[in-house]
Design a protein around this motif. Structure first.
Motif, short mmCIF file in Angstrom:
data_model
loop_
_atom_site.label_atom_id
_atom_site.label_comp_id
_atom_site.label_asym_id
_atom_site.label_seq_id
_atom_site.Cartn_x
_atom_site.Cartn_y
_atom_site.Cartn_z
N TYR A 64 -28.84 26.74 -26.14
CA TYR A 64 -28.14 26.09 -27.39
C TYR A 64 -26.74 26.32 -27.57
CZ TYR A 64 -32.97 25.43 -29.05
OH TYR A 64 -34.21 25.10 -28.97
N PRO A 66 -24.31 25.38 -30.58
CA PRO A 66 -24.40 24.81 -32.04
C PRO A 66 -23.02 24.17 -32.10
CG PRO A 66 -24.95 27.01 -31.90
CD PRO A 66 -24.33 26.71 -30.46
N ASN A 84 -26.73 34.14 -34.31
CA ASN A 84 -28.16 34.08 -34.29
C ASN A 84 -28.64 34.76 -35.59
OD1 ASN A 84 -30.38 32.68 -33.30
ND2 ASN A 84 -31.09 34.52 -31.90
N MET A 93 -30.34 30.97 -35.75
CA MET A 93 -29.62 29.95 -35.49
C MET A 93 -30.30 29.12 -34.26
SD MET A 93 -26.86 28.21 -35.15
CE MET A 93 -25.22 28.89 -35.48
N ASP A 94 -31.26 30.04 -33.51
CA ASP A 94 -31.66 29.09 -32.28
C ASP A 94 -32.86 28.32 -32.82
OD1 ASP A 94 -33.65 31.19 -32.98
OD2 ASP A 94 -33.48 32.11 -30.97
N GLN A 97 -31.10 25.31 -34.30
CA GLN A 97 -30.52 24.33 -33.29
C GLN A 97 -31.88 23.29 -32.75
OE1 GLN A 97 -27.12 23.74 -32.93
NE2 GLN A 97 -27.60 25.31 -34.52
#
Lengths: 799, 177
Positions: A64, A66, A84, A93-94, A97
């Protein structure tokens, strides 16, 4: 009336206040033909193929990058997920995404599904549901994806109602997973994205099959296949002395109706019908006098040049400001699709005379006509009248205007900061102001045609027009040729090339597809096609790259389509068709598994994808990928085991699928012959990866065609191209070429000694020089009977 | 406030700072194990290839991405230069267990140089968000302000090319190894 009891019988004649609706009537004995036993996964739901997805995702772990560090989707937010971190709802965050990737694929898949369903409605209304799906004597497997995913062998277009119903339900279920408080695992978001990608490929096949069947687009019936005619491509091919109609979008029925009207009224040579983007490709499949003005990347500039006497839009890839652009050059606009109505008034079923009068008089800037069969007459009659009105107008800047604007530039750099490619427009203006317009003219092809530069120009310079003026002579000379979209690959072609493809002696299928957000202009598209076609790969194109590569010519003045044959065979350059036609590229890979290897298709997605991943050396390339459709298309290819390369702008999709060749355990396959575990070379190394330049992408694509099943002869051919492309474009040997060597016989004969010496010196491999054999070093030896699989259930016998 | 080179590239609350060459050089000098990642824009002028080589000669290994490796081959400087695809390289860099180019472990500091702006920005975003334990520090020495790098130069337009070259000279001078 009697009370109805559970399990009891009811006399329908006793029922009151009840409506009885009769749906599909299936005659006795006319049920589903038993054409093949049903496989394990017909119409898979979200979790059905999750195990397969996780096999892919554990090897090609989601990566990822972003583009935004926040989540702004609910009122807890904005949430800062940088590093994250978790947001207020608990999402990291992962996973966020993965969620955004799923959202992109949802949008792309919905566009194709909506398009296909819309087409089905229109075609059933026009022709009825019983239009047969018959693609001629060379195509028995007419719908490989439909058979594979749904377990259905469609006989008529009406059979696709069930297919779309399945896809629509799955789309809703997948969209549900996007809601706050649902999915929390990035791996599961990606599994869902892969599911969405597979559905998207099914949509595309359905849409193209319906339009082929109804409009008689090329197949293996007479006039189709490799010998389809060539058509004109390029802005310079449009005769502006005639009335000009420009169609834009992806859904062909309105444009097809224009072709019918022109033919029926003997106006074919009196009116120019040109198109932008996929509608143009599909229009030439039904009306070969149509011309392809440009791909998506030049839409803004074609409209601003004012060559259209009327603009007809349908759906997808239409600029949001299309109406404003049309008004600027006094081109009336006809919107023909309820997904893109642009604030106009719906005039469907109105008297055509009144509509034409309103458009020509300028009383309205445009209209909506939602019945495709009403579009032809209005568009053509409007164009005929507008041509007379607009003949004296000129929207190309005068020399004086051009000079004024380039001199007015203050070199503030705002346009460069706004430009997706960071083009140095100010410096080119400065050069033009001193009399050298070449730098500005050269920017025309590098420009992706977005117009953001004009939005920020402090001096209000119409930069797009200035650039067009500088490049005008070359635009007038832009005259290419391309084959019309040929649709499905023939079964007979697969029979010819199935073995060489799987054995590796045809080094691969290269599939350039997608949009025009190129990092360095359209010539890269041409170079990719040329390089691989000349190396005897099979090159199958769709969409904007199919158009853009036709703009360039070789030293003999031939376009790439004129220089190469159109067969699905070594060295072929095939225009498959529009974006929806790229399902036939999936179809070709599936047919290799089915026709060449005899693998069952019906409801058997996992096994076929496993076969393709391990054996079919195919690689997609979306060098200018831009849209959400491109995201779902690539993801659909990936689930089927086909890798894809994107240009550097593709890094903005946020997610890639790349493996780790240095982690041995990730490369353990099963030999289905005896169930033994085999560590293999990283082929294909990635499923989705971006390259910075075309020079880097060319060897990368060759690398992504390695497969564990390659024979030694096939591997030596693939190695030859991989090493040669590295030397040609990167001036060096690839650092990992040795990973793909299993035995001396994998090495090209011409350079075998030299390469063996390198292996001995640089990799410390042990070589028996008398026998010219590798004694020690490779990941594994070459075993011609190796039967690679990732699926334990396919093991035939235990060791 | 400086705007990103791609003006709408506003990533979020954590945006990197702008610094002069001496500060970035000093920051690089603080690295335990730095890596120079070079892209194809370096090839636009021999000067920029020479700068990369000078940094390499200070003992900083070079990952040549895109087709930038050509510049090093032409200059016959290939020691300590390794071709990598930038996407794949970043995938390695985010993994603390990666063995690095020398087989001895990952890097704690990455210098981006000569890479197409938007591609570099995305890879810097990956490292900012996912290479955090242990932290991989990032700088860009390109002619762009990179919000996703911890430190970068300001945006430098073509007419300022000579000033940019001076900045790179100063940067190389200030890297102490």
């Amino acid at each position: 009336m009697e009370e109805i009891k559970k399990g009891g019988l009811v006399d329908v004649f006793d029922l009151k206040n009840v409506d009885v609706h009769i749906g599909e009537i299936v005659d006795e004995g006319e049920g589903e033909e038993e054409w093949e036993p049903m496989g394990p996964h017909p119409m898979p739901r979200i979790a059905t193929l999750r195990d397969w997805d996780f096999k892919l995702l554990n090897r090609y772990k989601p990566f990822y990058a972003p583009i935004c560090d926040m989540c702004c989707l609910c009122t807890y937010g904005k949430c800062d997920l940088t590093g994250n971190k978790k947001g207020a709802c608990g999402i990291r965050m992962d996973a966020q995404q993965g969620r955004i990737v799923l959202l992109a694929c949802l949008v792309g898949c919905s566009a194709h599904c909506g398009h296909g369903r819309h087409l089905l409605h229109d075609m059933i209304k026009k022709f009825g549901p019983d239009v047969p799906i018959d693609f001629g004597p060379e195509v028995d497997i007419e719908a490989p994806l439909t058979r594979l995913v749904c377990g259905i062998k469609p006989k008529t277009i009406g059979d696709y109602d069930e297919v779309f119903s399945y896809v629509e339900e799955q789309i809703v279920q997948l969209a549900d997973a996007l809601h706050t408080g649902q999915e929390g695992s990035y791996m599961d978001f990606e599994s869902k994205a892969l599911h969405m990608g597979m559905l998207d490929s099914l949509n595309k096949e359905a849409a193209d099959i319906i339009q082929i069947a109804c409009y008689g687009m090329p197949t293996s019936l007479p006039g189709g296949g490799p010998d389809v005619p060539l058509v004109d491509v390029g802005i310079g091919t449009i005769d502006t002395n005639k009335p000009v109609i420009i169609v834009i979008g992806h859904n062909v029925p309105p444009a097809a109706d224009i072709g019918v009207y022109l033919t029926e009224n003997d106006l074919e040579d009196k009116v120019e019908l040109g198109g932008i983007c996929c509608t143009s490709i599909d229009t030439t499949r039904v009306y070969t006098k149509a011309k392809i003005v440009s791909a998506l990347g030049r839409q803004l500039r074609v409209l601003r040049a004012g060559i259209a006497d009327v603009v007809v839009t349908d759906e997808q890839c239409i600029r949001a400001d299309v109406l404003e652009l049309c008004q600027r050059v006094q081109s009336p606009m006809i919107a023909t699709n309820d997904k893109a109505m642009h604030g106009l008034v719906d005039r469907t079923d109105d008297d055509p005379n009144k509509i034409v009068e309103d458009l020509v008089s300028g009383r309205v800037p445009g209209v909506i006509i939602l019945e495709p069969d009403q579009v032809g007459e209005v568009a053509v009659r409007t164009a005929l009248q507008m041509d007379k009105k607009r003949r004296s107008l000129n929207f190309i800047l005068s020399d004086d205007e051009f000079k004024y604007y380039v001199n007015d530039c203050i070199l503030c750099g705002g346009c460069t900061l706004a430009c997706p490619n960071g083009l140095h427009i100010g410096e080119a203006n400065k050069s033009a102001a001193t009399g050298n317009i070449k730098p500005l003219a050269d920017l025309f092809d590098l420009c992706v045609g977005c117009g953001r530069c004009e939005q920020v120009c402090k001096k209000h310079i119409p930069i797009v027009d200035v650039m067009t003026k500088a490049a005008y002579p070359q635009l007038k000379a832009e005259k290419g040729r391309m084959r019309i979209g040929r649709g499905p690959i023939w079964d007979s072609e697969i029979r010819e090339v199935g073995a060489p493809l799987v054995l590796g002696t045809i080094p691969g299928i290269i599939a350039p597809i997608g949009c025009g957000n190129y990092p360095n202009g359209t010539k890269d598209a041409w170079l990719i096609v040329k390089e691989f076609a000349e190396r005897n790969y099979i090159v199958t194109l769709t969409g904007c790259m199919a158009i853009d590569c036709a703009l360039w010519k070789d030293e003999e003045g031939k376009t790439i389509y004129e220089a190469h044959h159109g067969r699905f065979d070594a060295g072929g350059v095939l225009n498959i068709g529009s974006c929806v036609s790229n399902a036939h590229i999936h179809g070709a890979a599936i047919k290799v598994a089915s026709i060449f290897a005899g693998r069952p298709l019906r409801g058997n997605y996992e096994e076929i994808a496993d076969y393709i991943l391990s054996r079919v050396g195919a690689c997609g390339v979306a060098w200018g990928a831009m849209s959400q459709k491109a995201a779902s298309i690539a993801t659909g290819f990936n689930r089927l085991g086909v890798p894809a390369v994107v240009g550097p702008h593709g890094a903005k999709y946020r997610r890639a699928f790349m493996s780790r060749p240095d982690i041995k355990e990730d490369w353990k396959l099963i030999d289905a012959t005896d169930g033994s575990e085999v560590y293999v070379e990283p082929g294909p190394q990635d499923l989705l990866v971006a390259c910075e330049t075309v020079e880097e992408a060319l060897p990368m694509m060759a690398k992504l065609c390695f497969r564990p099943s390659d024979t030694d002869r096939g591997r030596s051919i693939k190695l030859t191209h991989y090493i040669d492309l590295n030397q040609k474009y990167l001036s060096t040997y690839p650092p990992d070429w040795h990973l793909f060597v299993r035995a001396a016989s994998d090495l090209p004969i011409a350079t075998r000694n030299e390469l063996l010496k390198k292996l001995e010196d640089e990799q410390e491999w042990k070589i028996d020089w008398k026998k010219k054999k590798i004694v020690e070093g490779p990941i594994r030896g070459y075993n011609p009977s190796f039967n690679p699989t990732n699926l334990e259930r396919l093991i035939r016998g235990k060791k | 406030m400086e705007v990103a080179f791609d003006v709408a590239n506003v990533s979020g609350p954590e945006m990197g700072g702008i610094a002069p060459p001496e500060v970035i050089g000093s920051y690089i000098s603080s690295a335990r194990k730095p890596l120079l990642v070079v892209g194809s824009e370096m090839l636009r002028d021999d000067f920029f290839v020479e700068i990369a080589i000078e940094i390499g000669k200070k003992g900083i290994p070079i990952a040549a991405t895109g087709h930038s490796i050509r510049g090093f081959v032409e200059k016959e400087y290939t020691e300590n230069v390794h071709y990598y695809n930038l996407h794949e390289l970043t995938n390695y860099l985010r993994d603390p267990n990666w063995k690095g180019l020398d087989g001895e472990g990952n890097y704690d500091f990455v210098i981006f140089y000569g890479i197409i702006y938007y591609y570099a920005s995305q890879m810097l975003s990956c490292l900012k968000n996912f290479a955090t334990e242990p932290l991989v520090r990032t700088v860009s020495i390109d002619r762009y302000y990179h919000p996703n790098a911890r430190m970068s130069f300001t945006n430098i337009m073509p007419r300022m090319e000579e000033e940019y070259k001076d900045m790179l000279d100063k940067l190389v001078e200030s890297i102490k190894r």
